[in-house]
Design an enzyme around this catalytic site. Structure first.
Site, PDB file in Angstrom:
ATOM      1  N   HIS A   1       0.857  -1.197   0.000  1.00 57.56           N
ATOM      2  CA  HIS A   1       0.000   0.000   0.000  1.00 57.56           C
ATOM      3  C   HIS A   1       0.894   1.249   0.000  1.00 57.56           C
ATOM      4  O   HIS A   1       0.805   2.069   0.915  1.00 57.56           O
ATOM      5  CB  HIS A   1      -0.896   0.046   1.248  1.00 57.56           C
ATOM      6  CG  HIS A   1      -2.196  -0.700   1.083  1.00 57.56           C
ATOM      7  ND1 HIS A   1      -3.044  -0.910   2.147  1.00 57.56           N
ATOM      8  CD2 HIS A   1      -2.799  -1.257   0.023  1.00 57.56           C
ATOM      9  CE1 HIS A   1      -4.108  -1.574   1.739  1.00 57.56           C
ATOM     10  NE2 HIS A   1      -3.990  -1.799   0.453  1.00 57.56           N
TER      11      HIS A   1
ATOM     12  N   HIS B   1     -12.077  -9.620  -5.897  1.00 57.09           N
ATOM     13  CA  HIS B   1     -11.693  -8.263  -5.476  1.00 57.09           C
ATOM     14  C   HIS B   1     -10.722  -7.695  -6.514  1.00 57.09           C
ATOM     15  O   HIS B   1      -9.858  -8.417  -7.009  1.00 57.09           O
ATOM     16  CB  HIS B   1     -11.014  -8.367  -4.102  1.00 57.09           C
ATOM     17  CG  HIS B   1     -10.515  -7.095  -3.509  1.00 57.09           C
ATOM     18  ND1 HIS B   1     -11.051  -5.857  -3.758  1.00 57.09           N
ATOM     19  CD2 HIS B   1      -9.497  -6.868  -2.609  1.00 57.09           C
ATOM     20  CE1 HIS B   1     -10.389  -4.946  -3.060  1.00 57.09           C
ATOM     21  NE2 HIS B   1      -9.442  -5.532  -2.368  1.00 57.09           N
TER      22      HIS B   1
ATOM     23  N   GLU C   1      -8.600  -4.904  -6.202  1.00 55.69           N
ATOM     24  CA  GLU C   1      -7.400  -4.123  -5.846  1.00 55.69           C
ATOM     25  C   GLU C   1      -6.222  -4.713  -6.630  1.00 55.69           C
ATOM     26  O   GLU C   1      -6.138  -5.933  -6.836  1.00 55.69           O
ATOM     27  CB  GLU C   1      -7.162  -4.159  -4.333  1.00 55.69           C
ATOM     28  CG  GLU C   1      -6.133  -3.115  -3.921  1.00 55.69           C
ATOM     29  CD  GLU C   1      -6.069  -2.840  -2.408  1.00 55.69           C
ATOM     30  OE1 GLU C   1      -6.813  -3.472  -1.635  1.00 55.69           O
ATOM     31  OE2 GLU C   1      -5.252  -1.989  -2.018  1.00 55.69           O
TER      32      GLU C   1
ATOM     33  N   ASP D   1      -3.332  -5.711  -6.179  1.00 54.17           N
ATOM     34  CA  ASP D   1      -2.563  -6.870  -5.708  1.00 54.17           C
ATOM     35  C   ASP D   1      -3.234  -8.182  -6.095  1.00 54.17           C
ATOM     36  O   ASP D   1      -2.601  -9.237  -6.084  1.00 54.17           O
ATOM     37  CB  ASP D   1      -2.295  -6.814  -4.196  1.00 54.17           C
ATOM     38  CG  ASP D   1      -3.521  -6.523  -3.357  1.00 54.17           C
ATOM     39  OD1 ASP D   1      -4.469  -5.921  -3.871  1.00 54.17           O
ATOM     40  OD2 ASP D   1      -3.542  -6.899  -2.174  1.00 54.17           O
TER      41      ASP D   1
ATOM     42  N   HIS E   1     -12.401  -5.855   1.340  1.00 52.97           N
ATOM     43  CA  HIS E   1     -11.863  -4.647   1.895  1.00 52.97           C
ATOM     44  C   HIS E   1     -12.193  -3.399   1.069  1.00 52.97           C
ATOM     45  O   HIS E   1     -11.938  -2.276   1.491  1.00 52.97           O
ATOM     46  CB  HIS E   1     -10.346  -4.911   2.006  1.00 52.97           C
ATOM     47  CG  HIS E   1      -9.399  -3.821   1.881  1.00 52.97           C
ATOM     48  ND1 HIS E   1      -8.409  -3.737   0.944  1.00 52.97           N
ATOM     49  CD2 HIS E   1      -9.276  -2.711   2.651  1.00 52.97           C
ATOM     50  CE1 HIS E   1      -7.691  -2.673   1.128  1.00 52.97           C
ATOM     51  NE2 HIS E   1      -8.169  -2.022   2.137  1.00 52.97           N
TER      52      HIS E   1
ATOM     53  N   ASP F   1      -9.292 -10.811   0.998  1.00 50.12           N
ATOM     54  CA  ASP F   1      -8.469 -10.102   1.987  1.00 50.12           C
ATOM     55  C   ASP F   1      -8.737 -10.553   3.432  1.00 50.12           C
ATOM     56  O   ASP F   1      -7.852 -10.435   4.292  1.00 50.12           O
ATOM     57  CB  ASP F   1      -8.712  -8.593   1.890  1.00 50.12           C
ATOM     58  CG  ASP F   1      -7.879  -7.937   0.800  1.00 50.12           C
ATOM     59  OD1 ASP F   1      -6.811  -8.474   0.457  1.00 50.12           O
ATOM     60  OD2 ASP F   1      -8.295  -6.882   0.300  1.00 50.12           O
TER      61      ASP F   1
ATOM     62  N   TYR G   1      -2.179  -7.560  10.177  1.00 45.82           N
ATOM     63  CA  TYR G   1      -2.927  -7.365   8.934  1.00 45.82           C
ATOM     64  C   TYR G   1      -4.306  -6.756   9.238  1.00 45.82           C
ATOM     65  O   TYR G   1      -4.734  -5.789   8.598  1.00 45.82           O
ATOM     66  CB  TYR G   1      -3.076  -8.717   8.222  1.00 45.82           C
ATOM     67  CG  TYR G   1      -3.774  -8.644   6.898  1.00 45.82           C
ATOM     68  CD1 TYR G   1      -3.055  -8.562   5.710  1.00 45.82           C
ATOM     69  CD2 TYR G   1      -5.156  -8.658   6.819  1.00 45.82           C
ATOM     70  CE1 TYR G   1      -3.693  -8.489   4.496  1.00 45.82           C
ATOM     71  CE2 TYR G   1      -5.814  -8.590   5.615  1.00 45.82           C
ATOM     72  CZ  TYR G   1      -5.078  -8.513   4.448  1.00 45.82           C
ATOM     73  OH  TYR G   1      -5.725  -8.432   3.246  1.00 45.82           O
TER      74      TYR G   1
ATOM     75  N   HIS H   1      -3.909 -13.589   0.878  1.00 46.01           N
ATOM     76  CA  HIS H   1      -2.575 -13.244   1.371  1.00 46.01           C
ATOM     77  C   HIS H   1      -2.194 -14.229   2.476  1.00 46.01           C
ATOM     78  O   HIS H   1      -2.997 -14.480   3.383  1.00 46.01           O
ATOM     79  CB  HIS H   1      -2.533 -11.839   1.976  1.00 46.01           C
ATOM     80  CG  HIS H   1      -2.823 -10.735   1.014  1.00 46.01           C
ATOM     81  ND1 HIS H   1      -1.980 -10.407  -0.030  1.00 46.01           N
ATOM     82  CD2 HIS H   1      -3.855  -9.866   0.937  1.00 46.01           C
ATOM     83  CE1 HIS H   1      -2.489  -9.385  -0.699  1.00 46.01           C
ATOM     84  NE2 HIS H   1      -3.635  -9.053  -0.134  1.00 46.01           N
TER      85      HIS H   1
END
Ligand code: FEO
Length: 395
Positions: free
Chosen positions: A24, A80, A82, A84, A147, A166, A194, A225
């Site tokens: 991030h 998701h 994002e 990553d 998230h 996430d 986290y 993750h």
């Protein structure tokens, strides 16, 4: 690395980023690296769940190819968007143009904005939708803000696996796959860090989602993750429930930044006063400790004590950045006070109080000109002692 079998017909095919140290942007120091987990299910319809960060496409594709013909993937689920998790979406789209893609409407819109790419066959998923891929029916569980607004989970009742994206993640790269293959304390440390640094602001939504998830039979949680949970599911659920409820215990974090050591002297005396009442306290100099470690400790601390010297009418820049991040946590029910040394005006304490007025109630501040005298250090000790008494007496 190769694909890792996590259950009959289900493989982890994502990537390990051993060298990453900042996630991030600069907001999250990840001293144990990061993984970008994707999962491949070999059923009548070969199904890919999530992709990986841009730059790790080759690892994902090689892992998929080690167990399946990538051109035969018929279903791609985007839990998701994002970057990553979606960074390899354009590459997967190129290799699997005829596959059917599933994600929320917000995911579809977001992918178009990020990559200018759209799947020919895409279904906007709504809460409770499911698809059959052969022996398995995959259920989609909406999870907005866990998230991002587009987020969802996927559940396979056949495997009793929750693909939680996430949620339940950890920034922890090892050569292992499962939670019970690593040191339990390290696993929990990373799970907590986290949550504190990524998910803390979304506690109320997480609490509601946990209640819904508890009705499912779950033998494995496969996050996007870190390690796959199979042994410590109950422990992790309990921790998440506690954090989501903003529960905290009789611990105090003293977080400070100092110019010439006077504010540090005050911090030490305050901590001694807190300790005198049997309350746990940890001192964190923001110039010397990684912010994610401090935030992680604060997740369970009832007391927040912040110190800063005043420089040109402002609090110091590292503590200012720290408070800016903490403000976003939406912590609740914390007791706090501010302190610090100053040369001529001493605005820092009031600025700290103003910055965090929504997440903590502040006791009167302690301010000292130049360097603390013996009497002033005694006042710091007494302030710490009285603060600890209040922490102990409040539920
Ligand atoms: Fe791991 Fe919200 O991305």
């Amino acid at each position: 690395m190769a694909a890792d079998l996590i259950k009959d017909g289900v493989y982890a095919v994502g990537a390990r980023d051993w060298d990453e140290r900042h996630f991030h942007g600069q907001t999250y120091v990840v001293k144990r690296g990061v993984t970008y987990n994707s999962y491949l299910i070999l059923d009548d319809k070969i199904t890919l769940i999530d992709t990986v960060r841009k730059g790790f496409e080759k690892e994902l594709i090689d892992n998929i190819k080690s167990v399946a013909d990538i051109s035969k993937i018929e279903t791609v689920i985007i839990n998701h968007i994002e970057p990553d998790h979606s960074g390899a979406f354009p590459e997967i789209l190129k290799l699997c143009p005829e596959a059917h893609y599933y994600g929320t409407k917000k995911a579809r819109e977001g992918l178009l904005k990020y990559y200018g790419a759209a799947a020919k066959n895409w279904t906007d998923v709504k809460a409770g939708c499911s698809i059959n891929i052969g022996k398995r029916t995959l259920e989609f569980i909406d999870a907005p803000m866990i998230h991002w607004p587009d987020s969802m989970f996927t559940y396979s009742a056949f495997d009793k696996i929750l693909f939680s994206n996430d949620a339940f993640g950890q920034h922890y790269t090892t050569d292992k796959v499962f939670d019970d293959e690593v040191d339990f304390a390290v696993f929990m440390e990373e799970l907590q860090k986290y949550y504190a640094n990524i998910l803390w602001p979304f506690g109320s939504l997480i609490g509601a989602k946990l209640a819904a998830l508890s009705k499912l039979e779950i033998e494995m949680i496969a996050p996007s993750h870190g390690l796959v949970l199979r042994k410590y599911i109950n422990e992790s659920f309990e921790k998440y429930s506690r954090w989501a409820a903003n529960a905290c215990s009789n611990k105090v974090a003293v977080v400070f930044e100092t110019m010439w050591g006077s504010t540090a002297l005050m911090a030490e005396k305050i901590a001694q006063g807190i300790t005198s009442q049997g309350v746990e306290v940890v001192l964190f100099d923001v110039a010397k400790t990684d912010r994610p470690d401090i935030i992680s400790y604060m997740l369970e601390a009832k007391g927040f004590v912040f110190g800063s010297s005043t420089h040109d009418g402002e609090m110091l820049p590292l503590i200012a950045g720290f408070l800016c991040f903490l403000k976003g946590s939406k912590a609740k029910g914390r007791r706090a006070f501010a302190f610090g040394s100053y040369g001529w005006s001493g605005e820092a304490a009031a600025q700290i109080e103003e910055t965090l007025s929504k997440i903590a109630s502040f006791d009167p501040a302690l301010k000292v000109v130049y360097a603390p005298t013996t009497e002033e250090l005694q006042k710091c000790y007494e302030a710490g002692r009285e603060f600890a008494k209040k922490i102990k007496s409040e539920r």
